[in-house]
Design a protein around this motif. Structure first.
Motif, PDB file in Angstrom:
ATOM      1  N   GLN A 255       0.845  -1.193   0.000  1.00 18.47           N
ATOM      2  CA  GLN A 255       0.000   0.000   0.000  1.00 18.47           C
ATOM      3  C   GLN A 255       0.875   1.236   0.000  1.00 18.47           C
ATOM      4  N   LEU A 256       0.438   2.227  -0.757  1.00 24.48           N
ATOM      5  CA  LEU A 256       1.133   3.508  -0.829  1.00 24.48           C
ATOM      6  C   LEU A 256       0.159   4.590  -0.380  1.00 24.48           C
ATOM      7  N   VAL A 257       0.569   5.403   0.555  1.00 25.43           N
ATOM      8  CA  VAL A 257      -0.296   6.448   1.081  1.00 25.43           C
ATOM      9  C   VAL A 257       0.305   7.808   0.750  1.00 25.43           C
ATOM     10  N   GLU A 258      -0.411   8.562  -0.074  1.00 21.24           N
ATOM     11  CA  GLU A 258       0.040   9.903  -0.465  1.00 21.24           C
ATOM     12  C   GLU A 258      -0.620  10.952   0.418  1.00 21.24           C
ATOM     13  N   SER A 259       0.065  12.067   0.562  1.00 20.67           N
ATOM     14  CA  SER A 259      -0.486  13.214   1.275  1.00 20.67           C
ATOM     15  C   SER A 259       0.226  14.471   0.792  1.00 20.67           C
ATOM     16  N   GLY A 260      -0.323  15.614   1.193  1.00 20.77           N
ATOM     17  CA  GLY A 260       0.339  16.874   0.877  1.00 20.77           C
ATOM     18  C   GLY A 260      -0.326  17.698  -0.201  1.00 20.77           C
ATOM     19  N   GLY A 261      -1.347  17.152  -0.848  1.00 17.80           N
ATOM     20  CA  GLY A 261      -2.042  17.922  -1.873  1.00 17.80           C
ATOM     21  C   GLY A 261      -2.876  19.024  -1.250  1.00 17.80           C
ATOM     22  N   GLY A 262      -3.422  19.872  -2.105  1.00 20.16           N
ATOM     23  CA  GLY A 262      -4.256  20.951  -1.615  1.00 20.16           C
ATOM     24  C   GLY A 262      -4.477  22.009  -2.664  1.00 20.16           C
ATOM     25  N   LEU A 263      -4.999  23.132  -2.210  1.00 23.76           N
ATOM     26  CA  LEU A 263      -5.273  24.279  -3.074  1.00 23.76           C
ATOM     27  C   LEU A 263      -4.207  25.340  -2.828  1.00 23.76           C
TER      28      LEU A 263
END
Length: 117
Positions: free
Chosen positions: A3-11
């Motif tokens: 499993q790969l968990v991404e984070s850090g996106g946004g507007l």
């Protein structure tokens, strides 16, 4: 199953920065390929940047000079630092990892990046 968990996106506004993170469920040393891809609405998924082996780094032309891919082995994390963001960078960003032992590739669930003009 990896499993790969991404984070850090946004507007973010045009010209701003974001840092994306991808954490695999296994040690990052298990992978001989790590990459960031993106998919904008109505378009095909495309490579943004990748690390093959220890030092073979590739960037798509649009990312060169603005994005930096790196791996933090201590934190078991793949990173993508994105600077000078443009509205055309708006997309869902996906992490991809190629497992050394099986040659299988795995995808994360994606993280949305939206750049306003």
């Amino acid at each position: 199953q990896v499993q790969l968990v991404e984070s850090g996106g946004g507007l973010v506004q045009a010209g701003g920065s974001l840092r994306l993170s991808c954490v695999p469920s296994r040690s990052i040393f298990n992978f001989n390929y790590l990459g960031w891809y993106r998919q904008a609405p109505g378009k095909q998924r495309e490579l943004v940047a990748s690390i093959a082996g220890r030092v073979n780094i590739t960037y798509t032309d649009s990312a060169k000079g603005r994005f930096t891919i790196s791996r933090d082995n201590a934190e078991n994390t793949l990173l993508l630092q994105m600077n000078s963001l443009k509205p055309e960078d708006t997309a869902v960003y996906y992490c991809n990892a190629g497992e050394r032992s099986s040659n299988k590739h795995y995808w994360g669930q994606g993280t949305q990046v939206t750049v306003s003009s």
